[in-house]
Design a protein around this motif. Structure first.
Motif, PDB file in Angstrom:
ATOM      1  N   ILE A  39       0.835  -1.198   0.000  1.00 23.10           N
ATOM      2  CA  ILE A  39       0.000   0.000   0.000  1.00 23.10           C
ATOM      3  C   ILE A  39       0.872   1.251   0.000  1.00 23.10           C
ATOM      4  N   GLN A 116      -8.760   2.768   6.089  1.00 25.54           N
ATOM      5  CA  GLN A 116      -9.149   1.360   6.145  1.00 25.54           C
ATOM      6  C   GLN A 116      -9.168   0.769   4.745  1.00 25.54           C
ATOM      7  N   TYR A 124      -7.588  -3.796   6.893  1.00 29.91           N
ATOM      8  CA  TYR A 124      -6.313  -3.299   7.371  1.00 29.91           C
ATOM      9  C   TYR A 124      -6.465  -1.830   7.743  1.00 29.91           C
ATOM     10  N   LEU A 125      -5.848  -1.446   8.861  1.00 33.72           N
ATOM     11  CA  LEU A 125      -5.978  -0.090   9.373  1.00 33.72           C
ATOM     12  C   LEU A 125      -4.614   0.555   9.556  1.00 33.72           C
ATOM     13  N   ALA A 126      -4.575   1.881   9.323  1.00 33.63           N
ATOM     14  CA  ALA A 126      -3.387   2.671   9.633  1.00 33.63           C
ATOM     15  C   ALA A 126      -3.841   4.069  10.020  1.00 33.63           C
ATOM     16  N   ASN A 245       2.964   0.950   8.931  1.00 32.33           N
ATOM     17  CA  ASN A 245       2.032   1.160  10.044  1.00 32.33           C
ATOM     18  C   ASN A 245       0.661   0.531   9.831  1.00 32.33           C
ATOM     19  N   PHE A 246       0.519  -0.339   8.817  1.00 28.88           N
ATOM     20  CA  PHE A 246      -0.751  -1.027   8.614  1.00 28.88           C
ATOM     21  C   PHE A 246      -0.803  -2.303   9.463  1.00 28.88           C
ATOM     22  N   ASN A 248      -3.490  -5.751  10.408  1.00 32.21           N
ATOM     23  CA  ASN A 248      -4.696  -6.486  10.071  1.00 32.21           C
ATOM     24  C   ASN A 248      -5.575  -6.497  11.319  1.00 32.21           C
ATOM     25  N   TYR A 271       2.865   2.253   3.871  1.00 30.75           N
ATOM     26  CA  TYR A 271       2.720   3.249   4.932  1.00 30.75           C
ATOM     27  C   TYR A 271       1.631   4.253   4.574  1.00 30.75           C
ATOM     28  N   PHE A 272       0.914   4.696   5.615  1.00 27.82           N
ATOM     29  CA  PHE A 272      -0.063   5.768   5.479  1.00 27.82           C
ATOM     30  C   PHE A 272       0.468   6.982   6.227  1.00 27.82           C
TER      31      PHE A 272
END
Length: 287
Positions: A39, A116, A124-126, A245-246, A248, A271-272
């Motif tokens: 990502i 998300q 997946y969240l960051a 930084n993601f 699950n 990374y976000f």
């Protein structure tokens, strides 16, 4: 002012090579790992623009020596953790693996934001918050070199944001990045030289950008840059496995706990970040 001459090349893809001989062709079974999402969610923000177009590119890891395919996601959304918006902000897929959405720049510069990614019934969240960057004070063309007199020297001058510990990422184009922290130039103007391997034609315009970074994003970029300095071996763990930084969060059942201890090996790469980008351009002259 202090001055140094760093040289880094940032690589995000695995080098591909082939071995052959005149008489025999040797086929080697290459190792494969678990599929992971890759990502690219680095959101560069121009604070002078009223609207920021957020662009997220998502692919999947593949076998060695193979093309990285785009990922067919179920959905990408972004939400404000501190001041929730009335409606979900959903990204639009503009081409395979590319997702775009525009928001007011002023909104993105405030609060904490959660990205998300929904993929194959996993999510997946960051989390990220806006990080400021200073202006580039000056770009000057130099005639110095490191190893080869064909090197192209560009001298960069900028002033550290005062009153805080800062981290910055410089983007020199051509996949070349520098991660730096203000430990030795805090609250001061700073000048350093960057060297490109080859000279540019007279009249070439070189845009150079400085990005804000928090310490976590700085550490992530620094690892990528350091790994790219080593000789690449496609049978070793590739640079892309540097963890971003993601997480699950599919199996997390407590909204107050953003942790995936029980699922720590199931994460997405990348990374976000929400960062201010300031860009200056230098035109190459005949010295």
């Amino acid at each position: 002012m202090k001055k140094f001459s760093p040289k880094y090349i940032f690589l995000t893809l695995i080098a591909v090579f082939a071995l052959s001989s005149c008489e025999d062709v040797i086929e080697v079974d290459t190792p494969t790992g678990d599929r992971r999402l890759i990502i690219d969610a680095l959101i560069r923000i121009d604070t002078a623009s009223a609207i920021t177009e957020m662009r997220v590119v998502v692919g999947e890891t593949n076998g060695f020596f193979e093309t990285i395919p785009p990922a067919n996601l179920q959905q990408i959304t972004i939400s404000n953790l501190d001041n929730p918006l009335p409606d979900a902000v959903v990204f639009n897929e503009t081409e395979p693996g590319v997702y775009v959405k525009s928001l007011q720049t002023e909104l993105l510069m405030q609060d904490r934001w959660l990205l998300q990614i929904d993929f194959e019934d996993q999510f997946y969240l960051a989390e990220a918050s806006f990080v400021a960057a200073p202006q580039i004070d000056q770009l000057e063309q130099g005639d110095g070199f490191v190893f080869d007199d064909d090197d192209q020297e560009i001298e960069v001058t900028f002033t550290d944001i005062a009153g805080e510990d800062n981290f910055y990422i410089f983007d020199f184009g051509f996949g070349e990045f520098l991660a730096t922290e203000d430990t030795f130039y805090q609250d001061q103007q700073f000048v350093f030289s960057w060297f490109y391997d080859d000279p540019f034609e007279v009249g070439t315009e070189l845009p150079i950008s400085i990005l804000g970074a928090d310490q976590e994003f700085y550490n992530y970029m620094n690892q990528l840059i350091e790994q790219s300095e080593d000789d690449l071996n496609p049978f070793q763990t590739p640079t892309l496995t540097v963890r971003g930084n993601f997480i699950n969060a599919t199996d997390i059942d407590n909204d107050e706990t953003v942790d995936n201890v029980e699922n720590e090996q199931n994460f997405a790469l990348g990374y976000f970040a929400l960062v201010q980008q300031n860009t200056s351009t230098i035109v190459i002259e005949d010295l």
